[in-house]
Design an enzyme around this catalytic site. Sequence first.
Site, short mmCIF file in Angstrom:
data_model
loop_
_atom_site.label_atom_id
_atom_site.label_comp_id
_atom_site.label_asym_id
_atom_site.label_seq_id
_atom_site.Cartn_x
_atom_site.Cartn_y
_atom_site.Cartn_z
N ASP A 1 0.91 -1.14 0.00
CA ASP A 1 0.00 0.00 0.00
C ASP A 1 0.95 1.19 0.00
O ASP A 1 1.56 1.50 1.03
CB ASP A 1 -0.89 0.01 1.24
CG ASP A 1 -1.88 1.16 1.18
OD1 ASP A 1 -1.50 2.25 0.72
OD2 ASP A 1 -3.03 0.97 1.61
N HIS A 2 1.12 1.83 -1.15
CA HIS A 2 2.23 2.78 -1.24
C HIS A 2 2.05 3.99 -0.32
O HIS A 2 3.01 4.69 -0.03
CB HIS A 2 2.49 3.20 -2.70
CG HIS A 2 1.46 4.12 -3.26
ND1 HIS A 2 0.25 3.67 -3.72
CD2 HIS A 2 1.45 5.46 -3.43
CE1 HIS A 2 -0.45 4.70 -4.14
NE2 HIS A 2 0.24 5.80 -3.99
N HIS B 1 -5.91 2.66 1.35
CA HIS B 1 -5.17 3.83 1.86
C HIS B 1 -5.85 4.48 3.08
O HIS B 1 -5.21 4.73 4.10
CB HIS B 1 -5.01 4.89 0.77
CG HIS B 1 -4.52 4.34 -0.54
ND1 HIS B 1 -3.51 3.41 -0.62
CD2 HIS B 1 -4.92 4.56 -1.82
CE1 HIS B 1 -3.30 3.11 -1.90
NE2 HIS B 1 -4.14 3.78 -2.64
#
Length: 481
Positions: free
Chosen positions: A176-177, A239
């Site tokens: 999950d960047h 996110h």
Amino acid sequence: MSTKQQALFIIFGGTGDLAKRKLYPALFALYQKGIINEHFAVIGTARRPWTDQHFQAVVQESLPDAKAAVAKKFDAHFYYQSHNVNDTEHYVTLKKLAQNLDEKYQIGGNRLFYLAMSPRFFGTIAQHLKSQAIVTADGYNRVIIEKPFGHDYTSAAELNQSISKYFSEDDVFRIDHYLGKEMVQNILAIRFGNNIFNSLWNNRYIDNLQITLSESLGVEERAGYYETAGALRDMVQNHILQIVSLLTMKMPTTYSETDIRREKICALKSLKVYQPQEVATNFVRAQYQAATGLKGYRQEDQIAPDSQTETFVAGKLLVASENFAGVPIYIRTGKRLRQKATRIDVVFKTVPGDIFAKQDLADNILTIEVEPEGKVSLQLNVKKIGQGYQLQEQQLDLSPENRNGEQIPEAYEKLLLDALMGDATNFTHWEEVAYSWKFVDAIRQAWDQSQQPLAEYPCGSMGPKQADELLTKDHRHWIYK
Ligand code: NAP
């Protein structure tokens, strides 16, 4: 802080957008810092019949700011193999190439498999990596997986099973960047490194939390995917809920992968899962409409003219934990909003008593701005300069300029390094994914059964009026306007 790493990267989807825009520049950044240097090689693989030379030229194009000589030395570590991942033969040639490169660069058997392609291929890739013995016995074998991890709990559980048959949870790195972003990583430092916040971080002192992830772009080239996902699955399940877990988790015993993930799982498990009738009062979904020369969502290419996909979602979340019971968490995200921003506002309760009679005191608000600037600010009440005793609000700012202008590494660079070092703290554990889907599924199912039409908002606004009403009916308002 990090020592040199040696690894063979095998990138499935090596010709794709993600690889070009994010992975090659991130690997180059690690190369420039000397973290990967001599003992590394990259195999890019996809169906296109590219040569090594063409692949290396593509990698160079992805590094527009690199010095040509340095980029050339870096590119020399890149190799390409054309094949279809469904074809078992692919893995036979891949294995030989991997063995050769392992010997040539004296890598010692460490392998990172990056699955930068559609999740429907993950199971077959994982199976073949094991059955065709591309995993090694000498070093580590880690799989990095891109989102989306399923489109609901059931599909995510199936996907997870198809991978966990062949790789243990410790070797699966779900990206999950947002967890690689500097300011998102700062949440735990701010909360647990400062007693002024640590001691106030609970329902006695916090009135509400607000999270905004706004995008100024529309659906762009991702129409096919977006039509089946929508803002809830695309942004909230991953996110936003990851940020919620960092904001509401209890203090872990140590700053370590196991302890942090354990507390994050508990935080996500504590989210109140809404009944269908509660969704209508606690969640808003909407679609962008043409304005300021920009097309509405239903006029975009490849979007159905009667599409019911939401491009905006706002909601009020509740957490059933001792520290956060009763503290609403307002979230919103959407496309074609006024500005690209990621921001968290922690709104504290007002001072009890009335010492400054008849003066409206501003709320104390801790703002963590993840994007665009990456800064922290705190709103305080101070005395106005001069005679009398009037109060006024003022911001204390900690912005990048007063942090010695340090260069902030890109999220993918940091996450790739974490994966190289075997540190999964900033990757999502399966149980985090599972609880997040259970929360999101309840909302999605209620919407699917609802007759209520989607709300609308014009391009360039901050969303529909219903998203404001979500707070005004609680006598609150969005801090970020
Ligand atoms: P993309 O540009 O469509 O790339 C897909 C890759 O898969 C291409 O390299 C394609 O190459 C390869 N491929 C497709 N079918 C194949 C097959 N049967 N055998 C071998 N290779 C095959 O997609 P992307 O944007 O890079 O995204 C990749 C993944 O990352 C997706 O799951 C996406 O949701 C996720 N993601 C992307 C981004 C982003 O910014 N792009 C951000 C977050 C997550 P060939 O056509 O040459 O086979």
